[in-house]
Design an enzyme around this catalytic site. Structure first.
Site, PDB file in Angstrom:
ATOM      1  CE  LYS A 186      -2.246   3.025   1.907  1.00 29.26           C
ATOM      2  NZ  LYS A 186      -1.942   4.391   1.458  1.00 29.26           N
ATOM      3  CD  GLU A 262      11.976   0.090  10.150  1.00 26.72           C
ATOM      4  OE1 GLU A 262      12.715   0.910  10.700  1.00 26.72           O
ATOM      5  OE2 GLU A 262      12.271  -1.089   9.948  1.00 26.72           O
ATOM      6  CB  CYS A 297      12.458   8.624   8.878  1.00 22.92           C
ATOM      7  SG  CYS A 297      13.489   7.471   8.023  1.00 22.92           S
ATOM      8  CD  GLU A 395       9.455  12.831  11.929  1.00 23.69           C
ATOM      9  OE1 GLU A 395       8.276  12.444  12.003  1.00 23.69           O
ATOM     10  OE2 GLU A 395      10.385  12.125  11.498  1.00 23.69           O
TER      11      GLU A 395
HETATM   12  P1  NAD Z   1       1.809   8.474   7.543  1.00 22.94           P
HETATM   13  O1  NAD Z   1       1.920   7.699   8.795  1.00 22.94           O
HETATM   14  O2  NAD Z   1       0.786   9.528   7.447  1.00 22.94           O
HETATM   15  O3  NAD Z   1       1.538   7.498   6.305  1.00 22.94           O
HETATM   16  C1  NAD Z   1       2.278   6.336   6.095  1.00 22.94           C
HETATM   17  C2  NAD Z   1       1.389   5.327   5.409  1.00 22.94           C
HETATM   18  O4  NAD Z   1       0.310   4.998   6.268  1.00 22.94           O
HETATM   19  C3  NAD Z   1       0.778   5.816   4.095  1.00 22.94           C
HETATM   20  O5  NAD Z   1       0.744   4.753   3.165  1.00 22.94           O
HETATM   21  C4  NAD Z   1      -0.627   6.194   4.502  1.00 22.94           C
HETATM   22  O6  NAD Z   1      -1.565   6.081   3.463  1.00 22.94           O
HETATM   23  C5  NAD Z   1      -0.929   5.174   5.585  1.00 22.94           C
HETATM   24  N1  NAD Z   1      -1.932   5.645   6.545  1.00 22.94           N
HETATM   25  C6  NAD Z   1      -2.199   6.927   6.899  1.00 22.94           C
HETATM   26  N2  NAD Z   1      -3.222   6.961   7.791  1.00 22.94           N
HETATM   27  C7  NAD Z   1      -3.597   5.674   8.002  1.00 22.94           C
HETATM   28  C8  NAD Z   1      -4.584   5.042   8.830  1.00 22.94           C
HETATM   29  N3  NAD Z   1      -5.389   5.769   9.616  1.00 22.94           N
HETATM   30  N4  NAD Z   1      -4.672   3.696   8.799  1.00 22.94           N
HETATM   31  C9  NAD Z   1      -3.852   2.969   8.009  1.00 22.94           C
HETATM   32  N5  NAD Z   1      -2.931   3.496   7.198  1.00 22.94           N
HETATM   33  C10 NAD Z   1      -2.787   4.832   7.203  1.00 22.94           C
HETATM   34  O7  NAD Z   1       3.273   9.008   7.284  1.00 22.94           O
HETATM   35  P2  NAD Z   1       3.764   9.925   6.112  1.00 22.94           P
HETATM   36  O8  NAD Z   1       3.271  11.300   6.413  1.00 22.94           O
HETATM   37  O9  NAD Z   1       3.454   9.307   4.799  1.00 22.94           O
HETATM   38  O10 NAD Z   1       5.357   9.838   6.285  1.00 22.94           O
HETATM   39  C11 NAD Z   1       6.058  10.650   7.124  1.00 22.94           C
HETATM   40  C12 NAD Z   1       6.405   9.923   8.404  1.00 22.94           C
HETATM   41  O11 NAD Z   1       7.101   8.703   8.118  1.00 22.94           O
HETATM   42  C13 NAD Z   1       7.354  10.708   9.258  1.00 22.94           C
HETATM   43  O12 NAD Z   1       6.953  10.641  10.606  1.00 22.94           O
HETATM   44  C14 NAD Z   1       8.683   9.999   9.059  1.00 22.94           C
HETATM   45  O13 NAD Z   1       9.625  10.192  10.046  1.00 22.94           O
HETATM   46  C15 NAD Z   1       8.262   8.597   8.929  1.00 22.94           C
HETATM   47  N6  NAD Z   1       9.287   7.789   8.267  1.00 22.94           N
HETATM   48  C16 NAD Z   1       9.985   6.852   8.984  1.00 22.94           C
HETATM   49  C17 NAD Z   1      10.978   6.096   8.389  1.00 22.94           C
HETATM   50  C18 NAD Z   1      11.755   5.043   9.136  1.00 22.94           C
HETATM   51  O14 NAD Z   1      12.331   4.173   8.502  1.00 22.94           O
HETATM   52  N7  NAD Z   1      11.783   5.039  10.437  1.00 22.94           N
HETATM   53  C19 NAD Z   1      11.240   6.269   7.041  1.00 22.94           C
HETATM   54  C20 NAD Z   1      10.514   7.218   6.337  1.00 22.94           C
HETATM   55  C21 NAD Z   1       9.531   7.966   6.973  1.00 22.94           C
END
Ligand code: NAD
Length: 496
Positions: A186, A262, A297, A395
């Site tokens: 997804k 992650e 991240c 963050e």
């Molecule tokens: P997000 O959590 O909003 O979205 C991530 C994924 O989850 C997307 O595919 C989104 O569609 C899905 N999602 C969103 N809401 C959901 C819900 N209610 N139920 C199920 N799925 C849902 O994150 P983002 O804004 O896309 O990415 C940024 C975040 O990701 C930052 O906090 C960043 O630090 C983190 N990040 C972490 C790493 C790591 O390896 N630790 C790497 C990259 C990004």
């Protein structure tokens, strides 16, 4: 040289869901718009998976797993197919890179030199690893033989964010497929296009229908449906802490599936008074926070600097930041591209206002417009930050560095650890002892000494504390996509 602007206008990306080996629209015909952050214009309308589509994808993945067409196929067959996938990614480098650049705002140069080759390397690395990992024979009594073998889990749901769509997807799908699992990916709603192309290449490489499905859609709909599905054996998630914790709830309320998280970070750079090369430190710090416009991240978003070198270092960090070419992701000279969405842009600008209200000195912090309608913010430094303040703790996920001044290594490590996160950290010092002691004391999944962001598939990546507990990359990831099975064979007494 390719004219990327022209190439972008003639792009016809795949926008339908990949389920059971076929591209198809959502069952209810729903779509959502994907916007190019470089100019705020529509790229395409992408099919939005509903519960019905996610259910179809998961059932197809489960049926493929049960059939054994991939899960019980010879490892060398899986190896050949995944090697072919890695080759196809490189053969299609320009198209994949363009999709990534237009959809996520990464500079085309980075997409061509970093995103696509790195993702292909990850696929190739796990393909090569498949026939090099051995299982175990336990030290059992003479009367028995006890085998400990790794077996694929079944259906893996991979939910990924928008900041490095191809790279993060590859970290998850490559080890999961290598172990013989079926996968439902997804992608984030902002960046589905490269994932769909990856799906097409996977089919072309010979991954059987149903083994790899791609279901773009809205998080609370498609992501949640995957998280709650009773036939999903594991969710591997990268994204925000709040949504990650939501997946734990989905798992608890459905079938107790495994969840690997992650999550975010607020990674500190510690620069001590004895740091030998302040130019190298300044470059590592500036690139560590401004690369990908800070949407990394593990980006080094906090600088914890000894007061003895504060002024000298900060001047150099600001100079490196100003020297970086911020511009249109489709220009090859661009080094810093866009913020990924208008919403994220507003979030970054809100934090600039918060920094001012918290008394920090703000250097930069403005929206700029190298391309009209695009989402660009100049490299920004907040000086004089109290580590306990919001800009010290939260963050931001943008090109903004929070600078806190300390005295000595002990205070520096204490301040660095005073964070809910623990993804990565760096320490700059010329003392081997201080380097080792600080690296041990820092609560982070990765620590760099006199460097930042050296990374490769050969080492694990993941966090401590609120940054999550999953580990992507390295051979350890194979363990996370398999379960250990114990088989006892009774041999009786010791006569033949
Ligand atoms: P997000 O959590 O909003 O979205 C991530 C994924 O989850 C997307 O595919 C989104 O569609 C899905 N999602 C969103 N809401 C959901 C819900 N209610 N139920 C199920 N799925 C849902 O994150 P983002 O804004 O896309 O990415 C940024 C975040 O990701 C930052 O906090 C960043 O630090 C983190 N990040 C972490 C790493 C790591 O390896 N630790 C790497 C990259 C990004």
């Amino acid at each position: 040289m390719t004219n990327w602007h022209e190439a972008a206008t003639s792009l016809r990306p795949e926008t339908r869901l990949l389920i059971d080996g076929e591209f198809r629209p959502a069952a209810d015909g729903a779509t959502f718009d994907t916007i190019a952050p470089r100019d705020g214009r529509l790229i395409a309308s992408v099919s939005a998976a509903s519960d019905i589509d996610v259910d179809a994808a998961v059932r197809s993945a489960a049926a493929a797993f049960e059939s054994g067409v991939w899960s019980r196929s010879d490892r060398r067959h899986r190896q050949r197919v995944l090697l072919r996938l890695a080759e196809l990614m490189l053969e299609n480098l320009d198209e994949l890179a363009l999709l990534e650049a237009i959809d996520s705002g990464h500079p085309i140069g980075d997409a061509r030199r970093v995103d696509v080759p790195n993702a292909a390397r990850v696929v190739r690395w796990y393909a090569e690893a498949i026939d090099k990992v051995y299982d175990e024979v336990a030290p059992a009594p003479e009367s028995a033989l006890a085998l400990v073998t790794r077996e694929a889990l079944g259906v893996v749901g991979a939910v990924v964010p928008w900041n490095y769509p191809l790279i993060i997807s590859s970290w998850k799908i490559a080890p999961a497929l290598a172990m013989g699992n079926s996968v439902v990916l997804k992608p984030a709603e902002l960046t589905s296009l490269s994932a769909l192309m990856l799906g097409r290449l996977a089919l072309e490489a010979g991954i059987p229908p149903g083994v790899f499905n791609v279901v773009p859609g809205l998080g609370p709909v498609a992501g949640q449906a995957l998280g709650r599905h009773p036939l999903v054996d594991k969710i591997t998630f990268t994204g925000s802490p709040a949504v990650g914790r939501g997946f734990m709830t989905y798992a608890g309320e459905s079938n107790g599936k495994q969840v690997a998280l992650e999550l975010g970070g607020k990674s500190p750079h510690i620069v001590l008074a004895d740091a030998e090369d302040l130019d190298a430190a300044a470059s590592g710090i500036a690139w560590g926070i401004f690369y990908n416009a800070g949407q990394t991240c593990h980006g080094g978003s906090r600088l914890i600097v000894d007061e003895a070198v504060h002024d000298e270092l900060l001047e150099r960090v600001v100079a490196v930041g100003r020297s970086l070419v911020l511009g249109d992701p489709l220009d090859e000279a661009t080094q810093i591209g866009t913020i990924a969405s208008e919403r994220q842009l507003e979030r970054v600008l809100d934090y600039v206002a918060i920094a001012r209200s918290e008394g920090a000195t703000v250097i930069g912090g403005d929206r700029v417009s190298p391309v009209e309608g695009g989402y660009y913010v100049e490299p920004t430094v907040f000086d004089g930050v109290d580590n306990r303040s919001r800009i010290g703790q939260e963050e931001i996920f943008g090109p903004a560095l929070a600078v806190t001044t300390v005295r000595g290594a002990e205070e520096a490590v204490r301040v660095a650890n005073d964070s809910p996160y623990g993804l990565a950290a760096a320490v700059w010092t010329s003392s081997v002892t201080t380097a080792h002691r600080s690296a041990r004391a820092l609560r982070a999944g990765t620590v760099w000494v006199n460097a930042f962001d050296i990374a490769d598939v050969i080492t694990p990546f993941g966090g401590f504390k609120a940054s999550g507990s999953g580990r992507d990359r390295s051979l350890h990831a194979l363990d996370s996509y398999s379960a250990l099975k114990t088989t006892w064979i009774h041999l009786g007494d010791d006569r033949l």
